[in-house]
Write an enzyme that holds these catalytic residues in place. Structure first.
Site, PDB file in Angstrom:
ATOM      1  N   HIS A   7      17.179   3.905  -3.561  1.00 56.55           N
ATOM      2  CA  HIS A   7      16.732   2.941  -2.553  1.00 56.55           C
ATOM      3  C   HIS A   7      16.859   1.507  -3.050  1.00 56.55           C
ATOM      4  CE1 HIS A   7      12.824   3.935  -4.674  1.00 56.55           C
ATOM      5  NE2 HIS A   7      12.634   2.620  -4.601  1.00 56.55           N
ATOM      6  N   HIS A  79      13.568  -4.695  -5.819  1.00 59.31           N
ATOM      7  CA  HIS A  79      14.153  -3.859  -6.863  1.00 59.31           C
ATOM      8  C   HIS A  79      15.185  -2.902  -6.291  1.00 59.31           C
ATOM      9  CE1 HIS A  79      10.617  -1.182  -5.771  1.00 59.31           C
ATOM     10  NE2 HIS A  79      11.519  -0.229  -5.926  1.00 59.31           N
ATOM     11  N   GLU A 130      14.329   0.284 -11.008  1.00 60.65           N
ATOM     12  CA  GLU A 130      13.493   1.486 -11.050  1.00 60.65           C
ATOM     13  C   GLU A 130      14.412   2.677 -11.327  1.00 60.65           C
ATOM     14  OE1 GLU A 130      11.485   2.261  -7.323  1.00 60.65           O
ATOM     15  OE2 GLU A 130      10.537   4.099  -8.068  1.00 60.65           O
TER      16      GLU A 130
HETATM   17  C1  LIG Z   1       5.964   3.274  -4.373  1.00 62.80           C
HETATM   18  C2  LIG Z   1       6.200   3.679  -5.775  1.00 62.80           C
HETATM   19  C3  LIG Z   1       7.525   3.228  -6.379  1.00 62.80           C
HETATM   20  C4  LIG Z   1       8.646   4.052  -5.773  1.00 62.80           C
HETATM   21  O1  LIG Z   1       8.542   5.310  -5.900  1.00 62.80           O
HETATM   22  O2  LIG Z   1       9.604   3.545  -5.193  1.00 62.80           O
HETATM   23  C5  LIG Z   1       7.743   1.742  -6.268  1.00 62.80           C
HETATM   24  O3  LIG Z   1       8.760   1.225  -5.935  1.00 62.80           O
HETATM   25  S1  LIG Z   1       6.371   0.768  -6.751  1.00 62.80           S
HETATM   26  C6  LIG Z   1       6.960  -0.915  -6.582  1.00 62.80           C
HETATM   27  C7  LIG Z   1       6.009  -1.866  -7.194  1.00 62.80           C
HETATM   28  N1  LIG Z   1       5.872  -1.659  -8.618  1.00 62.80           N
HETATM   29  C8  LIG Z   1       6.485  -2.415  -9.533  1.00 62.80           C
HETATM   30  O4  LIG Z   1       7.204  -3.358  -9.222  1.00 62.80           O
HETATM   31  C9  LIG Z   1       6.205  -2.048 -10.978  1.00 62.80           C
HETATM   32  C10 LIG Z   1       7.023  -2.835 -11.963  1.00 62.80           C
HETATM   33  N2  LIG Z   1       6.862  -4.270 -11.770  1.00 62.80           N
HETATM   34  C11 LIG Z   1       6.124  -5.030 -12.608  1.00 62.80           C
HETATM   35  O5  LIG Z   1       5.551  -4.562 -13.586  1.00 62.80           O
HETATM   36  C12 LIG Z   1       6.046  -6.492 -12.256  1.00 62.80           C
HETATM   37  O6  LIG Z   1       6.344  -6.686 -10.901  1.00 62.80           O
HETATM   38  C13 LIG Z   1       7.038  -7.344 -13.133  1.00 62.80           C
HETATM   39  C14 LIG Z   1       8.494  -6.909 -12.962  1.00 62.80           C
HETATM   40  C15 LIG Z   1       6.624  -7.266 -14.615  1.00 62.80           C
HETATM   41  C16 LIG Z   1       6.972  -8.797 -12.672  1.00 62.80           C
HETATM   42  O7  LIG Z   1       5.644  -9.143 -12.558  1.00 62.80           O
HETATM   43  P1  LIG Z   1       5.249 -10.684 -12.353  1.00 62.80           P
HETATM   44  O8  LIG Z   1       3.762 -10.787 -12.297  1.00 62.80           O
HETATM   45  O9  LIG Z   1       6.031 -11.224 -11.205  1.00 62.80           O
HETATM   46  O10 LIG Z   1       5.726 -11.212 -13.765  1.00 62.80           O
HETATM   47  P2  LIG Z   1       6.204 -12.565 -14.251  1.00 62.80           P
HETATM   48  O11 LIG Z   1       5.706 -13.659 -13.387  1.00 62.80           O
HETATM   49  O12 LIG Z   1       5.852 -12.589 -15.697  1.00 62.80           O
HETATM   50  O13 LIG Z   1       7.800 -12.512 -14.131  1.00 62.80           O
HETATM   51  C17 LIG Z   1       8.585 -12.511 -15.261  1.00 62.80           C
HETATM   52  C18 LIG Z   1       9.947 -13.030 -14.847  1.00 62.80           C
HETATM   53  O14 LIG Z   1      10.626 -12.018 -14.088  1.00 62.80           O
HETATM   54  C19 LIG Z   1      10.954 -12.526 -12.808  1.00 62.80           C
HETATM   55  N3  LIG Z   1      10.738 -11.474 -11.823  1.00 62.80           N
HETATM   56  C20 LIG Z   1       9.551 -10.944 -11.477  1.00 62.80           C
HETATM   57  N4  LIG Z   1       9.720  -9.995 -10.563  1.00 62.80           N
HETATM   58  C21 LIG Z   1      11.048  -9.937 -10.319  1.00 62.80           C
HETATM   59  C22 LIG Z   1      11.836  -9.138  -9.453  1.00 62.80           C
HETATM   60  N5  LIG Z   1      11.267  -8.240  -8.645  1.00 62.80           N
HETATM   61  N6  LIG Z   1      13.166  -9.322  -9.459  1.00 62.80           N
HETATM   62  C23 LIG Z   1      13.762 -10.245 -10.276  1.00 62.80           C
HETATM   63  N7  LIG Z   1      13.050 -11.048 -11.143  1.00 62.80           N
HETATM   64  C24 LIG Z   1      11.712 -10.875 -11.132  1.00 62.80           C
HETATM   65  C25 LIG Z   1      10.040 -13.693 -12.576  1.00 62.80           C
HETATM   66  O15 LIG Z   1      10.605 -14.590 -11.667  1.00 62.80           O
HETATM   67  C26 LIG Z   1       9.916 -14.283 -13.956  1.00 62.80           C
HETATM   68  O16 LIG Z   1      11.067 -15.063 -14.221  1.00 62.80           O
HETATM   69  P3  LIG Z   1      10.982 -16.482 -14.944  1.00 62.80           P
HETATM   70  O17 LIG Z   1      10.125 -17.344 -14.068  1.00 62.80           O
HETATM   71  O18 LIG Z   1      12.396 -16.950 -15.060  1.00 62.80           O
HETATM   72  O19 LIG Z   1      10.329 -16.217 -16.282  1.00 62.80           O
HETATM   73 CO   LIG Z   2      10.796   1.749  -5.396  1.00 61.76          CO
END
Ligand SMILES: CC[C@@H](C(=O)O)C(=O)SCCNC(=O)CCNC(=O)[C@H](O)C(C)(C)COP(=O)(O)OP(=O)(O)OC[C@H]1O[C@@H](n2cnc3c(N)ncnc32)[C@H](O)[C@@H]1OP(=O)(O)O
Ligand SMILES: [Co+2]
Length: 134
Positions: A7, A79, A130
């Protein structure tokens, strides 16, 4: 190592409105909304002939998608999810090559009842990835 695209997920501020766009405007088949408290999201899947779109709305105080929506209040692609045959083999190979596995590194059960893991977007060309065991 990776197989089918399972997905593409889109984070949205209003799940009902987003579902209506896919169901009514785009004419797609949509699933009922399902709360996933372990993941901090409520989910609707859009079923397409060759893959799925996962619409995500924050659930609870500590949703992992809240910071993303704070940065992009209208929503956006959050994602991509690839299938792997063995999630532990895939995790250990990725870790050995320096990719960061998010959370405690152990798979959780995802929306399809199968183990899932997430890889840090900074290690995956700026895209949150993912992995789901096929
Ligand atoms: C329903 C269950 C399951 C399924 O079966 O399908 C799911 O899909 S659950 C979906 C939700 N769960 C998750 O997303 C879990 C994993 N994600 C995380 O742990 C966090 O979202 C993260 C990835 C660690 C980001 O968290 P955040 O609080 O936004 O962290 P930061 O602010 O520290 O971001 C660091 C850095 O990364 C960039 N970023 C954040 N998210 C994304 C993204 N989705 N895509 C691309 N880039 C992302 C963010 O902009 C920061 O960049 P810089 O500012 O340049 O440092
Ligand atoms: Co998902």
């Amino acid at each position: 190592m990776i197989g089918r695209l399972n997905h593409v997920a889109i984070a949205v501020p209003d799940l009902a409105a987003a579902t209506a766009v896919y169901r009514d405007t785009l004419g797609a088949t949509v699933t009922p909304a399902t709360e996933q408290p372990e993941h901090g999201v409520t989910v609707v899947f859009i079923e397409l002939p060759n893959t799925k779109i996962e619409l995500l709305e924050p659930l609870g105080e500590k949703s992992p998608i809240q910071a993303f929506l704070d940065r992009s209040p209208a929503g956006g692609i959050h994602h991509v999810c690839y299938e792997v045959d063995d999630i532990i083999v895939a995790r250990d190979k990725l870790k050995s090559e320096g990719a960061r596995v998010l959370g405690d590194g152990e798979p959780k059960i995802g929306a399809h009842g199968k183990p899932v893991l997430f890889l840090h977007p900074k290690d995956m060309l700026g895209t949150l990835v993912e992995l789901e065991q096929a």
